[in-house]
Scaffold this motif. Structure first.
Motif, PDB file in Angstrom:
ATOM      1  N   ASP A 130      -3.599   5.908   3.748  1.00 31.41           N
ATOM      2  CA  ASP A 130      -4.799   5.510   4.569  1.00 31.41           C
ATOM      3  C   ASP A 130      -4.538   6.188   6.074  1.00 31.41           C
ATOM      4  O   ASP A 130      -5.484   6.485   6.471  1.00 31.41           O
ATOM      5  CB  ASP A 130      -5.004   4.086   4.585  1.00 31.41           C
ATOM      6  CG  ASP A 130      -5.741   3.764   3.192  1.00 31.41           C
ATOM      7  OD1 ASP A 130      -5.937   4.490   2.544  1.00 31.41           O
ATOM      8  OD2 ASP A 130      -5.634   2.415   3.136  1.00 31.41           O
ATOM      9  N   LEU A 153       1.684   5.598   5.671  1.00 35.14           N
ATOM     10  CA  LEU A 153       0.814   5.271   4.916  1.00 35.14           C
ATOM     11  C   LEU A 153      -0.393   6.346   4.714  1.00 35.14           C
ATOM     12  O   LEU A 153      -0.902   6.884   5.639  1.00 35.14           O
ATOM     13  CB  LEU A 153       0.110   3.878   5.312  1.00 35.14           C
ATOM     14  CG  LEU A 153       0.948   2.692   5.455  1.00 35.14           C
ATOM     15  CD1 LEU A 153       0.278   1.473   5.825  1.00 35.14           C
ATOM     16  CD2 LEU A 153       1.831   2.529   4.060  1.00 35.14           C
ATOM     17  N   GLN A 176      -4.559  -5.997  -5.382  1.00 29.08           N
ATOM     18  CA  GLN A 176      -4.807  -5.184  -3.937  1.00 29.08           C
ATOM     19  C   GLN A 176      -4.212  -3.767  -3.840  1.00 29.08           C
ATOM     20  O   GLN A 176      -4.985  -2.684  -3.344  1.00 29.08           O
ATOM     21  CB  GLN A 176      -4.680  -5.984  -3.033  1.00 29.08           C
ATOM     22  CG  GLN A 176      -5.591  -7.144  -2.961  1.00 29.08           C
ATOM     23  CD  GLN A 176      -5.042  -8.339  -2.015  1.00 29.08           C
ATOM     24  OE1 GLN A 176      -3.967  -8.345  -1.320  1.00 29.08           O
ATOM     25  NE2 GLN A 176      -5.808  -9.705  -2.008  1.00 29.08           N
ATOM     26  N   ASN A 177      -2.892  -3.988  -4.171  1.00 28.85           N
ATOM     27  CA  ASN A 177      -2.067  -2.788  -3.713  1.00 28.85           C
ATOM     28  C   ASN A 177      -2.450  -1.710  -4.885  1.00 28.85           C
ATOM     29  O   ASN A 177      -2.491  -0.589  -4.674  1.00 28.85           O
ATOM     30  CB  ASN A 177      -0.696  -3.042  -3.776  1.00 28.85           C
ATOM     31  CG  ASN A 177      -0.297  -3.945  -2.643  1.00 28.85           C
ATOM     32  OD1 ASN A 177      -0.892  -3.382  -1.441  1.00 28.85           O
ATOM     33  ND2 ASN A 177       0.396  -4.882  -2.850  1.00 28.85           N
ATOM     34  N   PRO A 237       0.927  -1.258   0.176  1.00 30.55           N
ATOM     35  CA  PRO A 237       0.204  -0.029  -0.062  1.00 30.55           C
ATOM     36  C   PRO A 237       0.803   1.168  -0.185  1.00 30.55           C
ATOM     37  O   PRO A 237       2.122   1.208   0.410  1.00 30.55           O
ATOM     38  CB  PRO A 237      -0.782  -0.123   1.232  1.00 30.55           C
ATOM     39  CG  PRO A 237      -0.647  -1.587   1.800  1.00 30.55           C
ATOM     40  CD  PRO A 237       0.512  -2.020   1.284  1.00 30.55           C
ATOM     41  N   ARG A 245      -7.192   4.527  -4.379  1.00 30.13           N
ATOM     42  CA  ARG A 245      -8.161   5.309  -3.343  1.00 30.13           C
ATOM     43  C   ARG A 245      -7.052   6.347  -2.943  1.00 30.13           C
ATOM     44  O   ARG A 245      -7.746   7.502  -2.646  1.00 30.13           O
ATOM     45  CB  ARG A 245      -8.008   4.263  -2.173  1.00 30.13           C
ATOM     46  CG  ARG A 245      -9.129   3.325  -2.250  1.00 30.13           C
ATOM     47  CD  ARG A 245      -9.654   2.830  -0.798  1.00 30.13           C
ATOM     48  NE  ARG A 245      -8.654   2.086  -0.260  1.00 30.13           N
ATOM     49  CZ  ARG A 245      -8.263   1.068  -0.416  1.00 30.13           C
ATOM     50  NH1 ARG A 245      -8.894  -0.006  -1.416  1.00 30.13           N
ATOM     51  NH2 ARG A 245      -7.272   0.219   0.446  1.00 30.13           N
ATOM     52  N   ALA A 295      -5.518   0.158  -3.744  1.00 36.15           N
ATOM     53  CA  ALA A 295      -4.883   1.085  -2.571  1.00 36.15           C
ATOM     54  C   ALA A 295      -4.305   2.171  -3.082  1.00 36.15           C
ATOM     55  O   ALA A 295      -4.581   3.418  -2.651  1.00 36.15           O
ATOM     56  CB  ALA A 295      -3.864   0.542  -1.687  1.00 36.15           C
TER      57      ALA A 295
END
Ligand SMILES: [Zn+2]
Length: 430
Positions: free
Chosen positions: A277, A275, A92-93, A36, A99, A96
């Motif tokens: 997020d 990160l 998946q990454n 991520p 996003r 991320a």
């Protein structure tokens, strides 16, 4: 004023003179989706989002290509360690990263190609290089012969004799020169591979960007961007292989600075990464995106104050541009305090136009309401409805002064009203 940009290759600020007048083609080395993103990974996305927005605001028809490196050593290692397929790790990454770009208000690129989807283009490029004597197959790999390219090192300002061996493959014995770099890595047990005329294997990092940039932007395009840490070897090697194959490749090389913590580059391996997020739970995304040293459609150029445009035309002088924004906010507040509604509305229009270019307009950008742009529109809609109910109630009791005040205050915030036989319609203007 002409847009001027610092070109890493020329080591000077140059007038921007595009290949095709009125158009601008931009390639940005995007994410290697091995984990991520931390804020250092997204920095170049934010920086080049501002360049893209400013080019658009300045009237250029922009084509922006930002790739995804979806196969590399770390993705394969993570897959082996976790038992998750390599493609699922990458997927998946990549989600991320998407996003993170969205939450920071970066506009989506026109095309976001993935390395593994462009193996045929890489095979064509390798064949051209081998036939021209610039590359060779050895030990299952395919290498670029750095000594065949007299100006190798010119982008990063290095001389070949001072360079260390390229440590990009384990089978380095097969290389003619230890400084030769891998275009293609031969197959190893347990790793994904694709067939080529020189045997099965997987793409080298540098080759993929040359193949994707020229596929979408043409053999010669305007601007190639990335973080400063990509100048060598990645961009040096991209440039070497593409020009050796006979392509003009990038006319301007732009590099953004790196995000550091306590004087060190931020990286996952140094254990000092933040990160995205996690960061956006602590600071507003707009603050994260508004790093003044970093570099947004913009927008009606006529509403943009001249000093702001001049700052961005001068190699994207974002700190100076932000000072102009602050000045307009100050002047707008002063006009508001003095009851000068036309003055405050003018400054509001200016501020929104400038923030739009920087990707920071709180009324237009997806980061501004936590739940994305839809969430923000819902909040605004609810607030305007409350104000309209109050205005309707004032009219019902014949308090027209209050009703007009509510309309004026909404206008100051950029919201215009239209009374129709079926009720009041509102619109969010600038
Ligand atoms: Zn690249």
């Amino acid at each position: 004023m002409t847009l001027r940009l610092y070109d890493t290759a020329a080591r000077e600020i140059r007038d921007f003179d595009p290949v095709v007048p009125g158009k601008a083609s931009l390639y940005l080395c995007g994410a290697t989706v091995q984990a991520p993103p931390h804020i250092g990974h997204i920095r170049s996305g934010v920086s080049f989002d501002i360049l893209r927005r400013w080019l658009t605001a300045s009237g250029y028809e922009v084509t922006f290509c930002r790739n995804v490196t979806d196969i590399d050593d770390k993705i394969i290692r993570t897959a082996q360690e976790t038992g998750v397929p390599w493609w699922a790790v990458a997927e998946q990454n990549q989600r991320a990263f998407t996003r993170a770009y969205n939450v920071l208000g970066c506009l989506p690129p026109d095309v976001e190609p993935r390395a593994t989807g462009h193996v045929p283009e890489m095979i064509v490029l390798m064949r051209r290089l081998i036939e021209a004597g610039h590359a060779y197959a050895a030990g299952g790999d395919v290498y670029f012969d750095v000594s065949s390219q007299p100006d190798y090192g010119c982008l990063s300002g290095q001389r070949l004799e001072h360079m260390r061996p390229a440590g990009d493959t384990e089978g380095a014995d097969a290389k003619r020169d230890p400084r030769d770099f891998a275009l293609w890595k031969g197959h190893k047990p347990g790793e994904p591979s694709w067939e080529t005329p020189w045997g099965p294997g997987r793409p080298g990092w540098h080759l993929e960007c040359s193949a994707m940039a020229t596929k979408y932007l043409g053999p010669t395009f305007d601007i190639h961007g990335g973080g400063l840490d990509l100048v060598f070897p990645h961009h040096e090697n991209e440039r070497a292989q593409s020009t050796a194959a006979g392509d003009g490749f990038a006319r301007y090389w732009m590099h953004n600075g790196l995000v550091g913590i306590a004087g060190e580059k931020m990286s996952k391996s140094l254990g000092n990464s933040l990160l995205v997020d996690a960061m956006v739970t602590e600071v507003r995304p707009a603050e994260l995106a508004a790093d003044p040293a970093a570099i947004g459609p913009a927008t009606d150029l006529a509403a943009i104050p001249v000093p702001f445009a001049a700052a961005l035309d001068d190699d994207l002088g974002v700190p100076l541009a932000l000072a102009v924004v602050h000045g307009a906010v100050h002047a707008g507040n002063a006009a508001l305090a003095a009851g000068d509604s036309s003055g405050s509305a003018k400054h509001l229009t200016e501020v929104r136009a400038m923030l739009g270019v920087l990707g920071l307009d709180p009324l237009a950008e997806p980061w501004s309401a936590g739940g994305g742009s839809e969430g923000l529109r819902e909040v605004i809609s609810a607030l305007v409805t409350v104000a309209l109910d109050q205005r309707q109630a004032a009219k019902a009791r014949k308090d027209y002064e209050t009703a007009d005040k509510i309309r004026d205050r909404l206008a100051d915030a950029g919201i215009t009203l239209e009374d129709t036989p079926r009720g009041t319609r509102w619109e969010l203007g600038r």
